[in-house]
Design an enzyme around this catalytic site. Sequence first.
Site, PDB file in Angstrom:
ATOM      1  CE  LYS A  87      -4.327   0.930   2.426  1.00  0.00           C
ATOM      2  NZ  LYS A  87      -4.839   1.033   3.798  1.00  0.00           N
TER       3      LYS A  87
HETATM    4  C1  E4P Z   1      -7.964   2.125   3.589  1.00  0.00           C
HETATM    5  O1  E4P Z   1      -7.456   1.098   3.209  1.00  0.00           O
HETATM    6  C2  E4P Z   1      -7.780   2.714   4.923  1.00  0.00           C
HETATM    7  O2  E4P Z   1      -7.168   1.774   5.791  1.00  0.00           O
HETATM    8  C3  E4P Z   1      -9.024   3.136   5.600  1.00  0.00           C
HETATM    9  O3  E4P Z   1     -10.189   2.753   4.975  1.00  0.00           O
HETATM   10  C4  E4P Z   1      -8.966   4.375   6.398  1.00  0.00           C
HETATM   11  O4  E4P Z   1     -10.214   4.745   6.856  1.00  0.00           O
HETATM   12  P1  E4P Z   1     -10.505   5.680   8.119  1.00  0.00           P
HETATM   13  O5  E4P Z   1     -11.018   6.961   7.595  1.00  0.00           O
HETATM   14  O6  E4P Z   1     -11.559   4.922   8.871  1.00  0.00           O
HETATM   15  O7  E4P Z   1      -9.217   5.808   8.887  1.00  0.00           O
END
Ligand code: E4P
Length: 227
Positions: A87
């Site tokens: 990622k």
């Molecule tokens: C995406 O892969 C992220 O880990 C994630 O969805 C972040 O979301 P949040 O806004 O709940 O931190």
Amino acid sequence: MKFFIDTANLDEIAEAKSWGCLAGVTTNPSLYAKTGGKLADFEGHMSKIAELCAGLPVSAEATSEDAEAMVAEGRRLAALAPNIVVKLPICEAGLAATRTLADEGVRVNMTLVFSAPQALLAANAGARYISPFVGRFDDLGEDGVSQLADVIACIGNYDWSGKNVDDTVEIIAASIRTPHHVTQAALLGADIATVPFAALKKCVHHPLTDRGLEGFKADWNKVIAGA
Ligand code: E4P
């Protein structure tokens, strides 16, 4: 639409996997920090998730800030297990590192995407997955679902063969907070929704389902009592 779980918590992943409908896992540095994990254990923890979810894509996020370091970190993460997806954040360095890693056959999930132009750049750089964030956009008083719609429509207009190892790009609706977000993502044709454990549980349950179950149980107990 497939369901990923958005957590680094092993118990949550194991429970969601036991339901038989989990297609992958996404993690990020904040989610790892939430587990109380130490820096030295990070790669081991990602390996454990990858092993628990063998055959399913598991996103492990690189935290380096320049392209060269991102590539080195991405190679290390990808070498942990065949199902690890690296990622990377959308930024100049992230795009450059994605191109290098994609050319080497590494799957990249481009994260922190908040616009269609960012998504188009990510796909052109060789991202295998693109993660537009819905909830964080809503938090600004904007419409996260409509930006997700733009990303899905723009990416869907083109053929991404030759851009990454699988010749396809999947959109992961991320930063999902509610079952309503899940419904909206599926109506728009998102390939995947990555959902935190608590929101996944909310997707399983419905007050009418719970009330219906109680009613069936009470009536069945009457049948048993009369037998
Ligand atoms: C995406 O892969 C992220 O880990 C994630 O969805 C972040 O979301 P949040 O806004 O709940 O931190």
